[in-house]
Scaffold this active site. Structure first.
Site, PDB file in Angstrom:
ATOM      1  N   HIS A 181       2.241   2.014  -3.153  1.00 12.89           N
ATOM      2  CA  HIS A 181       1.230   2.375  -3.985  1.00 12.89           C
ATOM      3  C   HIS A 181       1.693   4.696  -3.664  1.00 12.89           C
ATOM      4  O   HIS A 181       1.507   5.235  -4.029  1.00 12.89           O
ATOM      5  CB  HIS A 181      -0.055   2.950  -3.128  1.00 12.89           C
TER       6      HIS A 181
ATOM      7  N   ASP B  31       0.971  -1.309   0.173  1.00 14.34           N
ATOM      8  CA  ASP B  31       0.506   0.004   0.006  1.00 14.34           C
ATOM      9  C   ASP B  31       0.860   1.236   0.175  1.00 14.34           C
ATOM     10  O   ASP B  31       2.232   0.894  -0.374  1.00 14.34           O
ATOM     11  CB  ASP B  31      -1.079  -0.147   1.499  1.00 14.34           C
TER      12      ASP B  31
END
Length: 407
Positions: free
Chosen positions: A251, A228
């Site tokens: 991310h 993430d």
């Protein structure tokens, strides 16, 4: 008395007084050194360290003993041992005016979510209301998160700093968190440096460092590889400095998401510099939900390098990750005063710069300077997309951003 006879006596008295003061200071320094070396080894409080026996109670006993000891103290998790811990709160309001937690061995979570039966899964290792806290060492914190990811169950964070002040976290490695690796919330003057965070690219919700309602946070010289956001800044993040970060997979470095459930979120005075993005799904990103309120302002992303990153530069005021039940609202978090300076590298996306802003609350004072983002495939070209964005571009900006005024 003749002054000529008085002066030598005065000099002699001054010398004796100076020696006495220095000698007293030396004794005080020795005393403080001895107090500083008040050390509490978790093994001495019953921890086994075989990786199979729960050592939670022993850790709490060692913490409580350290916490109620005057002066600086040290809590030691020793080398060559693996300590199995369930959820544990290290509560502050200590007599000790500073606590040094030295992690030299390994700490592991229960292997199965069923082992958490009857216990909160929202936290694993939490430090609450601690002042002058140092957590460092060469050890590893292993959340054993794969069981959580596989069964789609959620545990929020592995290591959490809650309502703390003056914290230094460095040196350790965090592996396979159940959720967020390091969470910083309601805290001030926190420094995170030289840590390594590792989880598989496909692991869900495994943010590297996630912060909210915290001010004066400095993150530098960290290697983050996760599933993430490498670093995420939520509402209430102010005066944040992030530098010399290796991010990927992951991310990217994100502000947000903000404004969900019509929340009022403010993020300001953020400085991000010298970040390398390797194969990330995003790069420098700001993400807000429709219907939210608040402000993002005084943000600088500078000296960014991208290698095969998707979405290197992105502002998204229509964030809705599942693209389901995404109603349209007129309200939005205001985004203004954001600069992207010296961003270079390659992308696997055709849209290298994506500025997607609200028509009712447009983005303003957006600046791009010295940007050169090329397609990873030499036969392809990149482009920029922007809507409802006002600002300027200067020097070289490739691809060209049509809605920004060129200087």
């Amino acid at each position: 008395m003749d002054p000529s006879t008085f002066l030598p006596s005065l000099r002699a008295f001054s010398l004796v007084l100076l020696i006495s003061i220095l000698d007293f200071s030396h004794c005080v320094a020795l005393s403080e050194t001895q107090i500083f070396h008040s050390s509490f080894d978790v093994v001495e409080f019953g921890a086994v360290g075989d990786g199979r026996t729960f050592d939670t109670t022993a850790f709490l006993k060692a913490w409580e003993a350290a916490c109620r000891t005057p002066g600086p103290v040290k809590l030691v998790i020793p080398y060559r041992r693996t300590f199995l811990l369930g959820p544990v709160y290290f509560n502050g309001n200590c007599i000790s005016h500073s606590i040094h937690v030295q992690i030299l061995g390994n700490i592991v979570a229960p292997a199965s979510p069923s082992s958490w039966a009857g216990q909160s899964t929202a936290h694993w290792l939490s430090f609450y209301q601690v002042r002058n806290l140092v957590i460092d060492g060469t050890g590893t914190i292993d959340g054993r998160g794969s069981a959580w990811w596989d069964c789609k169950r959620r545990s929020d964070q592995a290591l959490e700093i809650i309502n703390c002040r003056r914290v230094k976290l460095s040196g350790i490695t965090s592996l396979n968190s159940q959720g967020v690796h390091v969470k910083i919330v309601f805290s001030q003057y926190v420094t995170v440096s030289n840590i390594k965070i590792i989880a598989p690219e496909e692991s869900p919700n495994t943010d590297g460092i996630n912060m909210g309602a915290s001010q004066y946070v400095d993150i530098h010289d960290c290697n983050i590889q996760t599933g993430d956001d490498c670093i995420a800044m939520l509402g209430g993040s102010k005066f944040i400095n992030i530098s010399r970060i290796s991010c990927g997979p992951g991310h990217g470095v994100s502000i947000g998401s903000l404004g969900r459930y019509s929340d009022m979120d403010i993020v300001d005075h953020v400085y991000v510099t010298d970040v390398n993005f390797y194969g990330t799904t995003n790069g420098a990103r700001i993400k807000t939900w429709q219907g939210g309120n608040g402000l993002v302002t005084d943000v600088v992303f500078k000296n960014l390098f991208f290698w095969r990153a998707q979405n290197p530069i992105i502002i998204d005021q229509f964030y809705c990750p599942n693209q389901k039940s995404c109603p349209i609202y007129r309200e939005a978090v205001k985004i203004q005063g954001v600069s992207f300076i010296r961003a270079v590298g390659t992308t696997t996306s055709d849209v290298a710069i994506n500025l997607k802003c609200s028509d009712t609350v447009p983005c303003t004072d957006i600046v791009l300077k010295y940007v050169n983002l090329q397609a990873a495939d030499p036969h392809e070209k990149t482009k920029a997309y922007c809507s409802n964005t006002r600002g300027r571009s200067s020097s070289i900006v490739l691809p060209r951003v049509p809605c920004l005024y060129s200087l």
